[in-house]
Design an enzyme around this catalytic site. Sequence first.
Site, mmCIF file in Angstrom:
data_model
loop_
_atom_site.group_PDB
_atom_site.id
_atom_site.type_symbol
_atom_site.label_atom_id
_atom_site.label_comp_id
_atom_site.label_asym_id
_atom_site.label_seq_id
_atom_site.Cartn_x
_atom_site.Cartn_y
_atom_site.Cartn_z
ATOM 1 N N GLY A 111 0.798 -1.226 0.000
ATOM 2 C CA GLY A 111 0.000 0.000 0.000
ATOM 3 C C GLY A 111 0.830 1.276 0.000
ATOM 4 O O GLY A 111 1.879 1.369 -0.632
ATOM 5 N N VAL A 114 3.332 -2.805 15.598
ATOM 6 C CA VAL A 114 3.478 -1.530 16.321
ATOM 7 C C VAL A 114 2.626 -1.455 17.591
ATOM 8 O O VAL A 114 2.712 -0.487 18.331
ATOM 9 C CB VAL A 114 3.205 -0.297 15.419
ATOM 10 C CG1 VAL A 114 4.205 -0.225 14.274
ATOM 11 C CG2 VAL A 114 1.766 -0.256 14.927
ATOM 12 N N GLY A 171 -1.391 1.267 9.809
ATOM 13 C CA GLY A 171 -2.721 1.628 10.293
ATOM 14 C C GLY A 171 -3.764 0.611 9.892
ATOM 15 O O GLY A 171 -3.569 -0.166 8.956
ATOM 16 N N TYR A 222 -11.524 5.173 14.014
ATOM 17 C CA TYR A 222 -10.461 5.541 13.066
ATOM 18 C C TYR A 222 -10.266 7.060 13.038
ATOM 19 O O TYR A 222 -9.135 7.558 13.090
ATOM 20 C CB TYR A 222 -10.862 5.013 11.689
ATOM 21 C CG TYR A 222 -9.867 5.243 10.581
ATOM 22 C CD1 TYR A 222 -8.716 4.462 10.475
ATOM 23 C CD2 TYR A 222 -10.085 6.225 9.614
ATOM 24 C CE1 TYR A 222 -7.814 4.651 9.436
ATOM 25 C CE2 TYR A 222 -9.203 6.422 8.571
ATOM 26 C CZ TYR A 222 -8.069 5.636 8.481
ATOM 27 O OH TYR A 222 -7.184 5.829 7.446
ATOM 28 N N LYS A 243 -6.918 9.227 13.974
ATOM 29 C CA LYS A 243 -6.236 10.063 12.982
ATOM 30 C C LYS A 243 -6.212 11.523 13.399
ATOM 31 O O LYS A 243 -5.258 12.249 13.114
ATOM 32 C CB LYS A 243 -6.902 9.890 11.610
ATOM 33 C CG LYS A 243 -6.737 8.470 11.025
ATOM 34 C CD LYS A 243 -5.280 8.124 10.817
ATOM 35 C CE LYS A 243 -5.078 6.799 10.105
ATOM 36 N NZ LYS A 243 -3.651 6.489 9.911
HETATM 37 P P1 NDP Z 1 -3.104 -1.166 3.800
HETATM 38 O O1 NDP Z 1 -4.207 -1.845 4.517
HETATM 39 O O2 NDP Z 1 -2.863 -1.417 2.360
HETATM 40 O O3 NDP Z 1 -1.714 -1.417 4.589
HETATM 41 C C1 NDP Z 1 -1.647 -1.217 5.965
HETATM 42 C C2 NDP Z 1 -0.222 -1.410 6.405
HETATM 43 O O4 NDP Z 1 -0.150 -1.208 7.822
HETATM 44 C C3 NDP Z 1 0.269 -2.834 6.144
HETATM 45 O O5 NDP Z 1 1.638 -2.788 5.843
HETATM 46 C C4 NDP Z 1 0.044 -3.507 7.484
HETATM 47 O O6 NDP Z 1 0.898 -4.600 7.721
HETATM 48 C C5 NDP Z 1 0.413 -2.369 8.412
HETATM 49 N N1 NDP Z 1 -0.102 -2.566 9.763
HETATM 50 C C6 NDP Z 1 -1.380 -2.551 10.181
HETATM 51 N N2 NDP Z 1 -1.444 -2.769 11.505
HETATM 52 C C7 NDP Z 1 -0.175 -2.931 11.931
HETATM 53 C C8 NDP Z 1 0.417 -3.195 13.179
HETATM 54 N N3 NDP Z 1 -0.307 -3.360 14.299
HETATM 55 N N4 NDP Z 1 1.759 -3.286 13.255
HETATM 56 C C9 NDP Z 1 2.512 -3.154 12.154
HETATM 57 N N5 NDP Z 1 2.017 -2.911 10.934
HETATM 58 C C10 NDP Z 1 0.685 -2.809 10.823
HETATM 59 O O7 NDP Z 1 -3.346 0.380 4.072
HETATM 60 P P2 NDP Z 1 -2.940 1.701 3.261
HETATM 61 O O8 NDP Z 1 -1.640 1.531 2.589
HETATM 62 O O9 NDP Z 1 -4.114 2.143 2.506
HETATM 63 O O10 NDP Z 1 -2.783 2.706 4.507
HETATM 64 C C11 NDP Z 1 -1.545 3.152 5.009
HETATM 65 C C12 NDP Z 1 -1.827 4.309 5.959
HETATM 66 O O11 NDP Z 1 -2.491 5.346 5.250
HETATM 67 C C13 NDP Z 1 -2.730 3.923 7.119
HETATM 68 O O12 NDP Z 1 -2.307 4.588 8.288
HETATM 69 C C14 NDP Z 1 -4.084 4.447 6.675
HETATM 70 O O13 NDP Z 1 -4.918 4.736 7.765
HETATM 71 C C15 NDP Z 1 -3.681 5.690 5.917
HETATM 72 N N6 NDP Z 1 -4.665 6.167 4.963
HETATM 73 C C16 NDP Z 1 -5.090 5.386 3.917
HETATM 74 C C17 NDP Z 1 -6.027 5.876 3.031
HETATM 75 C C18 NDP Z 1 -6.525 5.098 1.867
HETATM 76 O O14 NDP Z 1 -7.442 5.573 1.195
HETATM 77 N N7 NDP Z 1 -5.988 3.937 1.564
HETATM 78 C C19 NDP Z 1 -6.588 7.229 3.200
HETATM 79 C C20 NDP Z 1 -6.062 7.955 4.314
HETATM 80 C C21 NDP Z 1 -5.144 7.431 5.150
HETATM 81 P P3 NDP Z 1 0.439 -6.114 7.266
HETATM 82 O O15 NDP Z 1 0.671 -6.209 5.791
HETATM 83 O O16 NDP Z 1 1.316 -6.983 8.046
HETATM 84 O O17 NDP Z 1 -1.019 -6.231 7.623
#
Ligand code: NDP
Length: 231
Positions: A13, A49, A77, A140, A144
């Site tokens: 992501g 985390v 996240g 959420y 944020k």
């Molecule tokens: P994804 O669901 O594609 O990826 C989430 C990432 O966070 C993964 O790498 C996941 O690891 C990791 N993760 C989640 N929980 C934990 C944890 N407890 N410890 C370590 N790693 C963790 O999400 P996005 O790429 O879309 O989102 C990335 C960030 O951007 C987030 O904070 C999200 O809230 C924010 N965001 C996203 C938006 C969107 O439209 N997509 C909009 C606004 C903000 P694993 O692969 O191991 O699960």
Amino acid sequence: MARSVLVTGGNRGIGLAIARELAAAGDAVAVTYRSGEPPEGLFGVRCDVTSMADVEAAFDKVEAEHGPVEVLVSNAGITKDTLLAMMKEDTFTDVIDANLTGAYRVAKRAIRPMMKLKRGRVILISSVVGLSGQAGQTNYAASKAGLVGFARSMAREYGSRNITVNVVSPGFVATDMTAELDHEAIVSNIPLGRQAKPEEVARVVRFLASDDASYITGAVIPVDGGLGMGH
Ligand code: NDP
């Protein structure tokens, strides 16, 4: 020497796009991954985390490989959406723990070495929802919005040490997190009329981490196609 960069949740992501963008800019980039395999070509450290012990161990490994972390991107996240009337307490606290307390854990571990270096960049990935709110996302949105107060307090505490702390606030980005959502309904509210690519968020993070952003701290930078205008 290449800067030591750590991106949490950098295995897929937005986090992966940020990691690749910074690596292409010449930084020594490490990513945390919680499950699966680390991405190819990047130094991966397993880390959840929600565990301070995991965070400590991950930083120890990154420091041994690349030196003290100079740029921290707190990106990991989760969402657990449901209306408040139905939301169990652990559905609320799990999201706060990963998104907000998780950022506290990594920032807390990063700050002393940055103070020693007398420079550092902390970039927290928030969301448009933090300031505009979203039905089904009280947990959420609270996590944020919390990042904004956290970042601004940290910016005040460490500005004199040449450490900047900023928030990037994406809108609707094409990743696994948004795959199940009603795209048509959301896109109809976005002035630019489309979803963002993860790379469009990554480029803003690259800028905030660069020398060009040397006088920016405590800022919230929207990357949302206009979705959050006015908030
Ligand atoms: P994804 O669901 O594609 O990826 C989430 C990432 O966070 C993964 O790498 C996941 O690891 C990791 N993760 C989640 N929980 C934990 C944890 N407890 N410890 C370590 N790693 C963790 O999400 P996005 O790429 O879309 O989102 C990335 C960030 O951007 C987030 O904070 C999200 O809230 C924010 N965001 C996203 C938006 C969107 O439209 N997509 C909009 C606004 C903000 P694993 O692969 O191991 O699960």
